[in-house]
Design a protein around this motif. Sequence first.
Motif, PDB file in Angstrom:
ATOM      1  N   VAL A 193      45.073  51.388   7.883  1.00  0.00           N
ATOM      2  CA  VAL A 193      45.020  50.184   7.056  1.00  0.00           C
ATOM      3  C   VAL A 193      43.560  49.878   6.704  1.00  0.00           C
ATOM      4  CG1 VAL A 193      45.591  47.731   6.904  1.00  0.00           C
ATOM      5  CG2 VAL A 193      47.070  49.286   8.219  1.00  0.00           C
ATOM      6  N   PHE A 194      43.296  49.709   5.417  1.00  0.00           N
ATOM      7  CA  PHE A 194      41.968  49.328   4.935  1.00  0.00           C
ATOM      8  C   PHE A 194      42.077  47.970   4.254  1.00  0.00           C
ATOM      9  CE2 PHE A 194      41.930  53.942   5.110  1.00  0.00           C
ATOM     10  CZ  PHE A 194      40.705  54.222   5.706  1.00  0.00           C
ATOM     11  N   ASP A 195      41.121  47.104   4.536  1.00  0.00           N
ATOM     12  CA  ASP A 195      41.175  45.741   3.996  1.00  0.00           C
ATOM     13  C   ASP A 195      40.566  45.630   2.609  1.00  0.00           C
ATOM     14  OD1 ASP A 195      42.396  44.757   6.317  1.00  0.00           O
ATOM     15  OD2 ASP A 195      40.447  44.529   7.303  1.00  0.00           O
ATOM     16  N   GLY A 237      54.494  44.894   4.205  1.00  0.00           N
ATOM     17  CA  GLY A 237      54.215  43.476   4.352  1.00  0.00           C
ATOM     18  C   GLY A 237      52.749  43.148   4.483  1.00  0.00           C
ATOM     19  N   LEU A 238      51.889  44.040   4.011  1.00  0.00           N
ATOM     20  CA  LEU A 238      50.436  43.841   4.114  1.00  0.00           C
ATOM     21  C   LEU A 238      49.831  43.656   2.729  1.00  0.00           C
ATOM     22  CD1 LEU A 238      49.725  46.653   6.753  1.00  0.00           C
ATOM     23  CD2 LEU A 238      49.891  44.188   7.184  1.00  0.00           C
ATOM     24  N   GLU A 239      50.317  42.689   1.994  1.00  0.00           N
ATOM     25  CA  GLU A 239      49.843  42.426   0.645  1.00  0.00           C
ATOM     26  C   GLU A 239      48.334  42.212   0.643  1.00  0.00           C
ATOM     27  OE1 GLU A 239      51.461  42.455  -2.132  1.00  0.00           O
ATOM     28  OE2 GLU A 239      53.578  42.405  -1.529  1.00  0.00           O
ATOM     29  N   GLY A 240      47.665  42.864  -0.310  1.00  0.00           N
ATOM     30  CA  GLY A 240      46.222  42.709  -0.435  1.00  0.00           C
ATOM     31  C   GLY A 240      45.439  43.759   0.330  1.00  0.00           C
ATOM     32  N   SER A 241      46.121  44.514   1.184  1.00  0.00           N
ATOM     33  CA  SER A 241      45.463  45.591   1.922  1.00  0.00           C
ATOM     34  C   SER A 241      45.825  46.938   1.292  1.00  0.00           C
ATOM     35  CB  SER A 241      45.877  45.570   3.391  1.00  0.00           C
ATOM     36  OG  SER A 241      45.438  44.391   4.029  1.00  0.00           O
ATOM     37  N   TYR A 242      45.362  48.008   1.928  1.00  0.00           N
ATOM     38  CA  TYR A 242      45.627  49.362   1.452  1.00  0.00           C
ATOM     39  C   TYR A 242      45.991  50.232   2.655  1.00  0.00           C
ATOM     40  CZ  TYR A 242      43.057  47.497  -2.514  1.00  0.00           C
ATOM     41  OH  TYR A 242      42.642  46.721  -3.562  1.00  0.00           O
ATOM     42  N   ALA A 252      48.180  53.435  -2.408  1.00  0.00           N
ATOM     43  CA  ALA A 252      47.799  52.848  -1.118  1.00  0.00           C
ATOM     44  C   ALA A 252      48.142  51.360  -1.077  1.00  0.00           C
ATOM     45  CB  ALA A 252      46.314  53.061  -0.866  1.00  0.00           C
ATOM     46  N   ALA A 253      47.963  50.671  -2.193  1.00  0.00           N
ATOM     47  CA  ALA A 253      48.315  49.247  -2.260  1.00  0.00           C
ATOM     48  C   ALA A 253      49.819  49.066  -2.142  1.00  0.00           C
ATOM     49  CB  ALA A 253      47.800  48.642  -3.563  1.00  0.00           C
ATOM     50  N   GLN A 254      50.584  49.947  -2.787  1.00  0.00           N
ATOM     51  CA  GLN A 254      52.036  49.867  -2.702  1.00  0.00           C
ATOM     52  C   GLN A 254      52.517  50.148  -1.287  1.00  0.00           C
ATOM     53  OE1 GLN A 254      54.174  48.986  -5.383  1.00  0.00           O
ATOM     54  NE2 GLN A 254      55.490  48.719  -3.585  1.00  0.00           N
ATOM     55  N   ASN A 255      51.882  51.131  -0.613  1.00  0.00           N
ATOM     56  CA  ASN A 255      52.226  51.402   0.785  1.00  0.00           C
ATOM     57  C   ASN A 255      52.027  50.172   1.648  1.00  0.00           C
ATOM     58  OD1 ASN A 255      52.849  54.097   0.317  1.00  0.00           O
ATOM     59  ND2 ASN A 255      50.794  54.830   0.818  1.00  0.00           N
ATOM     60  N   ALA A 256      50.921  49.469   1.402  1.00  0.00           N
ATOM     61  CA  ALA A 256      50.637  48.256   2.174  1.00  0.00           C
ATOM     62  C   ALA A 256      51.669  47.172   1.876  1.00  0.00           C
ATOM     63  CB  ALA A 256      49.227  47.762   1.855  1.00  0.00           C
ATOM     64  N   ALA A 257      51.982  46.995   0.595  1.00  0.00           N
ATOM     65  CA  ALA A 257      52.958  45.968   0.218  1.00  0.00           C
ATOM     66  C   ALA A 257      54.318  46.255   0.849  1.00  0.00           C
ATOM     67  CB  ALA A 257      53.073  45.896  -1.303  1.00  0.00           C
TER      68      ALA A 257
END
Length: 685
Positions: free
Chosen positions: A188-190, A214-219, A206-211
């Motif tokens: 996870v990258f912020d 449940g990690l919206e705004g991360s990568y 990477a943004a979609q993976n985070a979303a």
Amino acid sequence: MTDAASNPLLSAPTLPYGLPDYRPIRPEHYLPAFEQAFATHRAEIAAITAQDAAPTFENTFIPLETAGALLGHVARTFYTVSSADATAAIQEIDETLAPLMSAHQDAIQLDAALYARVAAVHSQLDDLTLDSEQRYLVERHFREMTSAGAGLDTAEKTVLTELNQRLSVLTTSFEKHLLADTNDLAVVFDEAADLDGLTPGELSAAAQNAADRGLEGSYVITLTLFTGHPYLSTLTSRESRRRLLEASRSRGIRGNENDNREVLTEIVRLRAERAGILGFDSHAAYVTADQTAGSPEAVHELLRRLAVPAARNAAREQAALQELIDAEPEPFTLEAHDWAFYTEKVRAARYDLDRTALRPWFEAERVLTDGVFRAATALYGITFTERADLPAYHPDARVFEVHNEDGSALGLFILDLYTRDSKRGGAWMNSIVSQSRLRGSSPVVVNNLNVPKPAAGAPTLLTLDEVTTLFHEFGHALHGLFATVTYPHFAGTAVFRDFVEFPSQVNEMWIFWPEILENYARHVDTGEPLPAEVVAKLKESEAFNQGFATSEYLAAAWLDQAWHSLGADAATDEIDVASFEATALADVGLDNPVVPTRYSSTYFAHVFSGGYSAGYYSYIWSEVLDADTVEWFSEQGGLTRPNGQRFRDRLLGVGGSKDPLEAYRDFRGRDARTEPLLERRGLTD
């Protein structure tokens, strides 16, 4: 759930080519269907052994080959899903099923009455009027049942069955742990700045993976099955590269519920014990005895012979990378996570070539249709039509109908391109339906890759390595589609393990073939072809970084051999995995910390949960044949229908119905030479 009316797995397939209709299938259908299929198969075998008539080919081998059709249907339907879309429910079924499947396979392979009939026909081979495929079928069944332990006494068979069941549980656990740990260790990258060097498409993935987590705004960067990662070549942040490689190498060794060290040492111990019962010094000796290699000594000789120049070349490459780093304002000592990044810098300086900038020329749909499919049409005359009306096992999986040049139906090809948390890592081909004249079936084959899925509306741009993987796996698919045999035992890719990679590696040659490349390698926005000077530089640099590539592969192949060459007295649960790896790699001279092995033991799925135990050497072993075949195609004019037809008829088309080296000699006119391989990998003096 056990009758055909309520369980869709027990009804005859209604879709073309016997493609299972996955839409009504629920997880709760699988185990009852397996139970029914086991019972049906046992009854079919009992009918063979209950005969009073003396054993003949017709009354033993024909019913043996028709037996198990229901089980094959249910198993291929399930295992396609368990590898490509393993939900929690599917994983639970897989764990329950593993010992049941092992016990059933042993019940058939170790059946004394069946073995007696097989052996009786085998003893009469010279007096029987059989065609070549029938004769080879008798030989293979006898050899495989003997190798499985059918000739052992009852007590030994009991121990063997217990070992096999325990091993099936362990290998399933290994894969489950690996999938879970791979997902848990996704990095996870912020900040987007931490991922400087990625393309907009890669960043959106990477943004979609985070979303999705449940990690919206991360990568989130998911891990690949192998040690390295494609992004290591482009990430400008050294810390980001370090985190990514460290996560990859941490799989299975963190002391949590997904730690694979105890699992793999028990696997090694039990495989060694089983080999001893079967009369072999080691699992490697057991496996290679029925491969083209013939013995672990032959494998070790090849690996050691290649390791010396590979390590030498890797050391030269390392020195060149360090020289580049030393010229920077803040020099440092090269580490493993730096290799790919600085390799691209050296490549750019030496060849004026930036491979990471090539992705806009490799749009996935165009690579598939104007590259992979076009080459197959030019060589073999086959054509492809997408069948959106045919459902696959997952919405991302696409179905194509394949026809021969004369318009006759050949089979179905399914492509499942994208990565997801429920899919195991790597890339592979499998069959859902295998061709057989006896059963009247046509092939349905699947290719799975793990390409990051971009955000909706964005094109899928492949790396050159992913292009290579797509061509490679499609080579397996062609093997599965073209094999034309009478008996199911020889269907598709049912060949020796150290031969099975040969057709797939040959198919990679068309990636840079001019009339193929100029059609698929076109810029996603402008349609302009990949510039000729770039193509020339790619070819010129083909042997570049081969020291690293060959070393990391050979290191993994050697680890596989080291583990599986242990005898029952040496293979104990107390082995320290890290120390064992270090000693083994030092023994072969591939212990350079800057060149990590392609797979460390705790995430080496090929050998601890797949079918490559003591057989990972197969890739380089097959590459000898592959490089020699590429030379033949070049000498004969390359991409022509006559060349493709010869390769199809004499190699791909025979499936497993002929000794593979005999088939190769029939195609090539002689045995393969090793010189083309050595030249390709830059291993000549």
